[in-house]
Design a protein around this motif. Structure first.
Motif, PDB file in Angstrom:
ATOM      1  N   LEU A 114       6.517 -19.936   4.123  1.00 37.15           N
ATOM      2  CA  LEU A 114       5.078 -19.889   3.888  1.00 37.15           C
ATOM      3  C   LEU A 114       4.478 -18.548   4.330  1.00 37.15           C
ATOM      4  N   MET A 115       5.069 -17.911   5.336  1.00 37.21           N
ATOM      5  CA  MET A 115       4.611 -16.590   5.751  1.00 37.21           C
ATOM      6  C   MET A 115       4.871 -15.557   4.664  1.00 37.21           C
ATOM      7  N   VAL A 116       6.026 -15.622   4.016  1.00 38.82           N
ATOM      8  CA  VAL A 116       6.322 -14.692   2.928  1.00 38.82           C
ATOM      9  C   VAL A 116       5.316 -14.880   1.793  1.00 38.82           C
ATOM     10  N   ILE A 117       5.051 -16.125   1.440  1.00 39.82           N
ATOM     11  CA  ILE A 117       4.093 -16.409   0.370  1.00 39.82           C
ATOM     12  C   ILE A 117       2.695 -15.907   0.768  1.00 39.82           C
ATOM     13  N   THR A 118       2.299 -16.144   2.006  1.00 40.44           N
ATOM     14  CA  THR A 118       1.001 -15.681   2.491  1.00 40.44           C
ATOM     15  C   THR A 118       0.911 -14.158   2.457  1.00 40.44           C
ATOM     16  N   PHE A 119       1.974 -13.491   2.888  1.00 39.25           N
ATOM     17  CA  PHE A 119       1.990 -12.027   2.865  1.00 39.25           C
ATOM     18  C   PHE A 119       1.815 -11.495   1.450  1.00 39.25           C
ATOM     19  N   TYR A 120       2.554 -12.049   0.511  1.00 40.71           N
ATOM     20  CA  TYR A 120       2.446 -11.588  -0.873  1.00 40.71           C
ATOM     21  C   TYR A 120       1.064 -11.852  -1.453  1.00 40.71           C
ATOM     22  N   MET A 121       0.471 -12.979  -1.118  1.00 42.68           N
ATOM     23  CA  MET A 121      -0.861 -13.289  -1.634  1.00 42.68           C
ATOM     24  C   MET A 121      -1.919 -12.378  -1.016  1.00 42.68           C
ATOM     25  N   ARG A 122      -1.840 -12.145   0.303  1.00 42.87           N
ATOM     26  CA  ARG A 122      -2.834 -11.301   0.976  1.00 42.87           C
ATOM     27  C   ARG A 122      -2.735  -9.842   0.536  1.00 42.87           C
ATOM     28  N   SER A 123      -1.511  -9.365   0.323  1.00 42.15           N
ATOM     29  CA  SER A 123      -1.332  -7.965  -0.048  1.00 42.15           C
ATOM     30  C   SER A 123      -1.328  -7.759  -1.557  1.00 42.15           C
ATOM     31  N   LYS A 124      -1.463  -8.845  -2.302  1.00 38.93           N
ATOM     32  CA  LYS A 124      -1.485  -8.816  -3.768  1.00 38.93           C
ATOM     33  C   LYS A 124      -0.235  -8.157  -4.337  1.00 38.93           C
ATOM     34  N   LEU A 125       0.899  -8.468  -3.748  1.00 34.13           N
ATOM     35  CA  LEU A 125       2.191  -7.974  -4.237  1.00 34.13           C
ATOM     36  C   LEU A 125       2.827  -9.065  -5.078  1.00 34.13           C
ATOM     37  N   TRP A 126       2.555  -9.026  -6.350  1.00 31.21           N
ATOM     38  CA  TRP A 126       3.112 -10.017  -7.252  1.00 31.21           C
ATOM     39  C   TRP A 126       4.394  -9.478  -7.862  1.00 31.21           C
ATOM     40  N   PRO A 127       5.256 -10.357  -8.344  1.00 26.51           N
ATOM     41  CA  PRO A 127       6.456  -9.864  -9.029  1.00 26.51           C
ATOM     42  C   PRO A 127       6.068  -8.987 -10.226  1.00 26.51           C
ATOM     43  N   PHE A 128       6.792  -7.908 -10.399  1.00 30.17           N
ATOM     44  CA  PHE A 128       6.616  -6.959 -11.498  1.00 30.17           C
ATOM     45  C   PHE A 128       5.289  -6.205 -11.432  1.00 30.17           C
ATOM     46  N   LYS A 129       4.671  -6.153 -10.266  1.00 32.83           N
ATOM     47  CA  LYS A 129       3.420  -5.401 -10.115  1.00 32.83           C
ATOM     48  C   LYS A 129       3.744  -3.914 -10.056  1.00 32.83           C
ATOM     49  N   LYS A 130       2.942  -3.127 -10.739  1.00 36.53           N
ATOM     50  CA  LYS A 130       3.153  -1.681 -10.730  1.00 36.53           C
ATOM     51  C   LYS A 130       2.693  -1.113  -9.387  1.00 36.53           C
ATOM     52  N   ALA A 131       3.372  -0.067  -8.951  1.00 34.53           N
ATOM     53  CA  ALA A 131       3.035   0.586  -7.685  1.00 34.53           C
ATOM     54  C   ALA A 131       1.657   1.236  -7.779  1.00 34.53           C
ATOM     55  N   GLU A 132       0.949   1.241  -6.670  1.00 33.03           N
ATOM     56  CA  GLU A 132      -0.389   1.823  -6.622  1.00 33.03           C
ATOM     57  C   GLU A 132      -0.436   3.090  -5.786  1.00 33.03           C
ATOM     58  N   ASN A 133       0.701   3.717  -5.560  1.00 35.69           N
ATOM     59  CA  ASN A 133       0.711   4.949  -4.774  1.00 35.69           C
ATOM     60  C   ASN A 133       0.002   6.056  -5.550  1.00 35.69           C
ATOM     61  N   PRO A 134      -0.946   6.730  -4.921  1.00 34.80           N
ATOM     62  CA  PRO A 134      -1.638   7.811  -5.618  1.00 34.80           C
ATOM     63  C   PRO A 134      -0.777   9.066  -5.745  1.00 34.80           C
ATOM     64  N   ASP A 135       0.263   9.175  -4.931  1.00 38.75           N
ATOM     65  CA  ASP A 135       1.147  10.337  -4.972  1.00 38.75           C
ATOM     66  C   ASP A 135       2.567   9.851  -4.683  1.00 38.75           C
ATOM     67  N   VAL A 136       3.502  10.189  -5.559  1.00 45.23           N
ATOM     68  CA  VAL A 136       4.867   9.670  -5.400  1.00 45.23           C
ATOM     69  C   VAL A 136       5.557  10.215  -4.159  1.00 45.23           C
ATOM     70  N   ARG A 137       5.084  11.311  -3.602  1.00 46.83           N
ATOM     71  CA  ARG A 137       5.707  11.865  -2.388  1.00 46.83           C
ATOM     72  C   ARG A 137       5.512  10.962  -1.172  1.00 46.83           C
TER      73      ARG A 137
END
Length: 174
Positions: A114-137
């Protein structure tokens, strides 16, 4: 309200920590900091509120413990009581020592999953989500601090250069 942000890029985590402290002292709002690895103390330096995830973990563990106790009571006492070794045990409390490992395992199982599920929901890390890094470095060896532009843009750029940034860019947010 401007939708411009400044991306100040650093190549050392200690320089980043000092820059975050200077930025907070100058009363600029830090939107986000992107790092290739966790930087110890960065959350306190940014002034983030402490997480309540430990409380959630405790509650999830209690749910697992309750589920285990209810399940074993129903299976071993209510539904199919057994006479094992000539000693009938028709009460939960008499069987408690044998139930402890199962209760422990289900407590850990529920808390962890349930902690893993909560973490993914809070951080909005869904499967196949594109990265949101503004700079690849920022995934390799650089650190990026994103600060909203409020006031004189040139003054902010010179401020971040003085904090040790190797690169400062003004970006139009969409």
């Amino acid at each position: 309200m401007s939708n411009k942000v400044i991306h100040a890029i650093y190549n050392d985590d200690d320089v980043l920590m000092d820059a975050v402290k200077q930025t907070r002292a100058a009363h600029h709002h830090i939107e986000e900091v992107y790092t290739p690895f966790p930087v110890h103390g960065l959350d306190k330096a940014m002034g983030l509120a402490p997480t309540r995830i430990a409380i959630a973990s405790f509650i999830y563990g209690l749910i697992g413990l309750s589920f285990a106790a209810t399940l074993m009571n129903y299976i071993m006492i209510v539904d199919w009581p057994q006479d094992i070794g000539g000693k009938p045990s028709f009460s939960f409390i008499d069987n408690m020592p044998a139930f402890v490992p199962i209760m422990f395992e289900l407590t850990v199982f529920f808390a962890a999953h349930l902690m893993v599920i909560t973490f993914y929901m809070r951080s909005k890390l869904w499967p196949f989500k594109k990265a949101e890094n503004p700079d690849v470095r920022t995934t390799d060896d650089h650190f990026l601090m994103e600060v909203g532009v409020h006031g004189d843009e040139e003054e902010l750029v010179s401020f971040f250069k003085s904090t040790g940034a190797v690169e400062v860019k003004v970006i139009e947010k969409h």
